[in-house]
Design an enzyme around this catalytic site. Structure first.
Site, mmCIF file in Angstrom:
data_model
loop_
_atom_site.group_PDB
_atom_site.id
_atom_site.type_symbol
_atom_site.label_atom_id
_atom_site.label_comp_id
_atom_site.label_asym_id
_atom_site.label_seq_id
_atom_site.Cartn_x
_atom_site.Cartn_y
_atom_site.Cartn_z
ATOM 1 C CG ASP A 257 -4.943 -1.926 4.893
ATOM 2 O OD1 ASP A 257 -4.617 -1.239 5.878
ATOM 3 O OD2 ASP A 257 -5.289 -2.666 4.873
ATOM 4 C CG HIS B 10 -1.780 -1.145 0.560
ATOM 5 N ND1 HIS B 10 -2.857 -1.183 0.572
ATOM 6 C CD2 HIS B 10 -2.127 -2.249 1.750
ATOM 7 C CE1 HIS B 10 -3.455 -2.610 0.398
ATOM 8 N NE2 HIS B 10 -2.591 -3.244 1.533
ATOM 9 C CG MET C 169 -10.128 -3.640 9.573
ATOM 10 S SD MET C 169 -12.189 -3.358 9.048
ATOM 11 C CE MET C 169 -11.740 -1.617 9.348
ATOM 12 C CB SER D 232 -11.226 -7.720 -0.070
ATOM 13 O OG SER D 232 -9.691 -6.768 -0.753
#
Length: 371
Positions: free
Chosen positions: A270, A96, A301, A134
């Protein structure tokens, strides 16, 4: 090839990049695997299991990096790991970079070769390593958000499932990708009224075809954002632009319009977050209140459920790792493997992702020109 698996040091991060089963497979292929002491402990994988699988247990993080040719980890390196990238081993991890200027500078100055899980992309545009995380994050978002609505957690006291003769709570999900779809499904399973706001017309049609009828999918535009954010007891942000910072589509004024005690879960954090009032938090201190609204903006998370998340992540990244180490010549590998070639973020002092180069003012150099 020598593969290193370091222990994650991010607060509350219990995942490990590879399981003992993966390590056994790598060893049988003729590779050596270094595992930092207790790297898998929180996820439920002991040093003894890794040793039995044929791995070598390393007693320090420094050795794990210095004695490995490729390091496979879960989260982006922290400041105390920066010195290992001069240039250090090839790094394969979530990165990221568009939301992390300091880390980008470290890789550029160190002339490191880095590949990001979230940048591995198939010909059809799917992101195969990002998808399982995700899914997990979306499900967590609905569960955590529901809990934060309780009075104990300074929420509004709304039970998402309502009760006989009492309306259910209202959940609004920003983005209809993998995280958004999973957040909506869990919220609907809890009995909430759910609306997804999605920008892409084709995705809207696809979601309407596959989701239960109690989940409404509508066009994401300024008018609808204003209207539905105001209604939300729980607002879940899942907006993603691959390799780039998330757009701030929810303004502070929109947040102010929400009922006090409502909850925001920003899964996009993120990549910088898709809500103006969001800022990164950790599992140790996961929430803050801004404009009377509880915000949950934990940047990792899935780390809260490390066993499930590790198994999901490792099985999806493993085939790409096998491809990456199929030849000691990294240039040859990247030339012949498009998904891995797309995953390169920095290469020997160059930024090869345009959104990252644009974000921080680096010259952009396509990876194809460097191979």
């Amino acid at each position: 090839m020598i593969i290193g698996i370091p222990k994650e040091i991010k607060a509350g991060e219990g995942r490990v990049s590879l399981t003992p089963v993966n390590v056994e497979d790598l060893v049988q292929m003729g590779h050596n695997v270094n595992i930092e002491h207790e790297a898998g402990k929180i996820a439920g994988f002991s040093d003894a299991e890794y040793f039995k699988a044929g791995g070598k247990i390393i007693d320090s993080k420094k050795k794990t990096y210095s004695e490995s040719e490729i390091v496979v980890k879960v989260k982006d390196p922290f400041a105390e790991e920066f010195n290992y990238f001069n240039p250090g081993p090839i790094l394969f991890s979530f990165l990221h970079l568009a939301a992390n200027k300091e880390l980008t500078r470290t890789f550029v100055n160190g002339k490191s070769i880095t590949l990001a899980f979230e940048s591995v992309e198939l010909e059809n545009g799917q992101l195969p390593i990002l998808i399982p995380m995700s899914e997990v994050a979306g499900r967590i978002g609905a569960i955590v958000g529901s809990n934060l609505l309780s009075i104990k957690n300074k929420g509004s006291g709304v039970l998402l499932g309502g009760s006989s003769g009492v309306n259910p709570g209202y959940v609004v999900v920003l983005g209809g990708g993998t995280a958004g779809k999973n957040a909506a499904l869990v919220a609907a399973g809890l009995g909430a009224q759910v609306t997804i706001l999605e920008k892409n017309n084709k995705r809207i049609r696809d979601l309407n075809d596959i989701l239960p009828k109690e989940i409404t999918v509508i066009k994401s535009n300024l008018k609808n954002l204003r209207e539905y954010v105001k209604l939300a007891d729980l607002l879940i942000g899942t907006v993603l632009i691959p390799n780039a910072k998330a757009p701030r589509i929810i303004s502070r004024e929109m947040v102010k319009s929400m009922r006090p005690g409502s909850v925001i879960v920003d899964i996009s954090i993120d990549q910088g977050g898709c809500i103006e009032t969001s800022r990164p938090t950790s599992h140790d201190n996961p929430t803050f209140i801004e404009e009377g609204i509880t915000h949950y903006c934990v940047t990792n998370m899935p780390g809260a459920y490390p066993r499930t998340a590790t198994e999901a992540l490792s099985e999806n990244l493993f085939p790409y790792l096998v491809d990456l180490i199929s030849d000691e010549d990294i240039i040859k590998v990247l030339k012949n493997n498009a998904p891995l070639r797309k995953s390169v973020n920095t290469f020997k002092g160059h930024v090869v992702l345009k959104p990252v180069a644009d974000e921080f003012g680096y010259p952009y150099k396509p990876i194809e020109e460097l191979l």
